[in-house]
Write a protein that holds these residues in place. Structure first.
Motif, PDB file in Angstrom:
ATOM      1  N   ASP A  44       4.543   7.617 -11.018  1.00 54.36           N
ATOM      2  CA  ASP A  44       4.339   6.864 -12.259  1.00 54.36           C
ATOM      3  C   ASP A  44       2.965   6.192 -12.230  1.00 54.36           C
ATOM      4  OD1 ASP A  44       4.414   5.167 -14.478  1.00 54.36           O
ATOM      5  OD2 ASP A  44       6.520   4.648 -14.167  1.00 54.36           O
ATOM      6  N   VAL A  45       1.996   6.851 -12.815  1.00 53.74           N
ATOM      7  CA  VAL A  45       0.608   6.371 -12.749  1.00 53.74           C
ATOM      8  C   VAL A  45       0.448   5.036 -13.476  1.00 53.74           C
ATOM      9  CG1 VAL A  45      -1.786   6.889 -13.390  1.00 53.74           C
ATOM     10  CG2 VAL A  45      -0.331   8.680 -12.457  1.00 53.74           C
ATOM     11  N   PHE A  46       1.095   4.865 -14.624  1.00 46.98           N
ATOM     12  CA  PHE A  46       0.963   3.609 -15.363  1.00 46.98           C
ATOM     13  C   PHE A  46       1.488   2.426 -14.549  1.00 46.98           C
ATOM     14  CE2 PHE A  46       2.658   0.343 -18.214  1.00 46.98           C
ATOM     15  CZ  PHE A  46       1.473  -0.050 -18.841  1.00 46.98           C
ATOM     16  N   LEU A  47       2.663   2.596 -13.960  1.00 39.48           N
ATOM     17  CA  LEU A  47       3.219   1.528 -13.130  1.00 39.48           C
ATOM     18  C   LEU A  47       2.346   1.291 -11.906  1.00 39.48           C
ATOM     19  CD1 LEU A  47       5.487  -0.507 -12.748  1.00 39.48           C
ATOM     20  CD2 LEU A  47       6.809   1.268 -11.607  1.00 39.48           C
ATOM     21  N   ALA A  48       1.789   2.352 -11.331  1.00 44.29           N
ATOM     22  CA  ALA A  48       0.889   2.207 -10.186  1.00 44.29           C
ATOM     23  C   ALA A  48      -0.352   1.412 -10.574  1.00 44.29           C
ATOM     24  CB  ALA A  48       0.504   3.576  -9.643  1.00 44.29           C
ATOM     25  N   LEU A  49      -0.910   1.678 -11.738  1.00 45.80           N
ATOM     26  CA  LEU A  49      -2.071   0.910 -12.208  1.00 45.80           C
ATOM     27  C   LEU A  49      -1.714  -0.559 -12.413  1.00 45.80           C
ATOM     28  CD1 LEU A  49      -3.646   3.358 -14.814  1.00 45.80           C
ATOM     29  CD2 LEU A  49      -4.737   2.498 -12.735  1.00 45.80           C
ATOM     30  N   THR A  50      -0.539  -0.794 -12.991  1.00 42.27           N
ATOM     31  CA  THR A  50      -0.097  -2.170 -13.236  1.00 42.27           C
ATOM     32  C   THR A  50       0.085  -2.929 -11.930  1.00 42.27           C
ATOM     33  OG1 THR A  50       1.043  -1.411 -15.230  1.00 42.27           O
ATOM     34  CG2 THR A  50       1.681  -3.565 -14.372  1.00 42.27           C
ATOM     35  N   VAL A  51       0.785  -2.322 -10.985  1.00 38.66           N
ATOM     36  CA  VAL A  51       1.025  -2.989  -9.702  1.00 38.66           C
ATOM     37  C   VAL A  51      -0.291  -3.157  -8.933  1.00 38.66           C
ATOM     38  CG1 VAL A  51       2.220  -2.805  -7.476  1.00 38.66           C
ATOM     39  CG2 VAL A  51       3.430  -2.261  -9.590  1.00 38.66           C
ATOM     40  N   THR A  52      -1.183  -2.179  -9.011  1.00 36.79           N
ATOM     41  CA  THR A  52      -2.485  -2.305  -8.356  1.00 36.79           C
ATOM     42  C   THR A  52      -3.244  -3.501  -8.921  1.00 36.79           C
ATOM     43  OG1 THR A  52      -2.616   0.069  -7.914  1.00 36.79           O
ATOM     44  CG2 THR A  52      -4.677  -1.141  -7.887  1.00 36.79           C
ATOM     45  N   ALA A  53      -3.207  -3.655 -10.231  1.00 38.95           N
ATOM     46  CA  ALA A  53      -3.891  -4.794 -10.857  1.00 38.95           C
ATOM     47  C   ALA A  53      -3.284  -6.114 -10.401  1.00 38.95           C
ATOM     48  CB  ALA A  53      -3.830  -4.671 -12.380  1.00 38.95           C
ATOM     49  N   PHE A  54      -1.930  -6.178 -10.374  1.00 34.91           N
ATOM     50  CA  PHE A  54      -1.262  -7.422  -9.999  1.00 34.91           C
ATOM     51  C   PHE A  54      -1.339  -7.709  -8.507  1.00 34.91           C
ATOM     52  CE2 PHE A  54       1.919  -7.258 -13.790  1.00 34.91           C
ATOM     53  CZ  PHE A  54       0.939  -7.760 -14.624  1.00 34.91           C
ATOM     54  N   ILE A 108       0.823  -1.209   0.000  1.00 33.67           N
ATOM     55  CA  ILE A 108       0.000   0.000   0.000  1.00 33.67           C
ATOM     56  C   ILE A 108       0.859   1.262   0.000  1.00 33.67           C
ATOM     57  CG2 ILE A 108      -1.734   1.315   1.296  1.00 33.67           C
ATOM     58  CD1 ILE A 108      -2.836  -1.210  -0.125  1.00 33.67           C
ATOM     59  N   SER A 109       1.877   1.325   0.855  1.00 28.32           N
ATOM     60  CA  SER A 109       2.715   2.528   0.878  1.00 28.32           C
ATOM     61  C   SER A 109       3.492   2.670  -0.424  1.00 28.32           C
ATOM     62  CB  SER A 109       3.663   2.514   2.080  1.00 28.32           C
ATOM     63  OG  SER A 109       4.622   1.491   1.957  1.00 28.32           O
ATOM     64  N   GLY A 110       3.918   1.555  -0.993  1.00 29.61           N
ATOM     65  CA  GLY A 110       4.597   1.593  -2.280  1.00 29.61           C
ATOM     66  C   GLY A 110       3.681   2.104  -3.381  1.00 29.61           C
ATOM     67  N   LEU A 111       2.428   1.651  -3.356  1.00 31.56           N
ATOM     68  CA  LEU A 111       1.462   2.134  -4.343  1.00 31.56           C
ATOM     69  C   LEU A 111       1.188   3.619  -4.173  1.00 31.56           C
ATOM     70  CD1 LEU A 111      -1.114  -0.792  -4.533  1.00 31.56           C
ATOM     71  CD2 LEU A 111       0.354   0.070  -6.369  1.00 31.56           C
ATOM     72  N   GLN A 112       1.102   4.079  -2.935  1.00 33.40           N
ATOM     73  CA  GLN A 112       0.886   5.508  -2.696  1.00 33.40           C
ATOM     74  C   GLN A 112       2.021   6.336  -3.291  1.00 33.40           C
ATOM     75  OE1 GLN A 112       0.488   5.380   1.572  1.00 33.40           O
ATOM     76  NE2 GLN A 112      -1.745   5.407   1.475  1.00 33.40           N
ATOM     77  N   SER A 113       3.244   5.867  -3.134  1.00 35.90           N
ATOM     78  CA  SER A 113       4.390   6.578  -3.718  1.00 35.90           C
ATOM     79  C   SER A 113       4.371   6.512  -5.235  1.00 35.90           C
ATOM     80  CB  SER A 113       5.701   5.986  -3.209  1.00 35.90           C
ATOM     81  OG  SER A 113       5.836   6.221  -1.827  1.00 35.90           O
TER      82      SER A 113
END
Length: 144
Positions: free
Chosen positions: A50-60, A40-45
């Motif tokens: 990097d919104v695209f990478l955040a979307l990818t990691v959120t999906a995974f 969660i903290s990694g996603l917040q950062s």
């Protein structure tokens, strides 16, 4: 209730714990600027940088494993058809890709020498949840 159903239902509780648990402890990483990094903290950062990478990691990291667990529960309790198992298997593979990404980030951070990085108990919990989900999916398919 079968052990397979109980194990799958336990994942519904364990995944959120794993998302907030520390995955790694890092010193002087410019991207995170904190000592303990969780999913969660990694996603917040990531959302800030990097919104695209955040979307990818959120999906995974969030959606794929949790949707698979909910889908397996629906199949186990006969609220969904067994043919849903094939797409759920794919979701499980996507979730495992996230573990690979986290491990890759740790290796890169250690190799670059940007600071010190050590794995924390949350990475093992998250990995165990993903592997348990894969095993539960495999056993569910075998039970036919």
């Amino acid at each position: 209730m079968s052990p397979l159903k109980l194990a799958n239902l336990a994942l519904l509780i364990l995944y959120p714990i794993a998302w907030f648990a520390p995955l790694m402890r890092a010193g002087l990483l410019p991207l995170f600027g904190m000592s303990e990094i969780s999913v969660i903290s990694g996603l917040q950062s990531l959302w800030k940088t990097d919104v695209f990478l955040a979307l990818t990691v959120t999906a995974f990291a969030l959606f794929a494993p949790y949707l698979k667990t909910v889908g397996l529960a629906l199949v186990h309790f006969r609220l969904a058809r067994r043919r849903l198992l094939a797409p759920l298997h794919i979701l499980g593979k996507l979730a495992m890709a996230d573990i690979f990404l986290i491990a890759l980030y740790i290796v890169l951070a250690k190799g670059v020498g940007v600071g010190s990085v050590e794995t924390a108990w949350g990475l093992y919990l998250f990995t165990a949840c993903i592997l348990a989900s894969l095993a539960i999916g495999f056993l569910s398919e075998k039970r036919g």
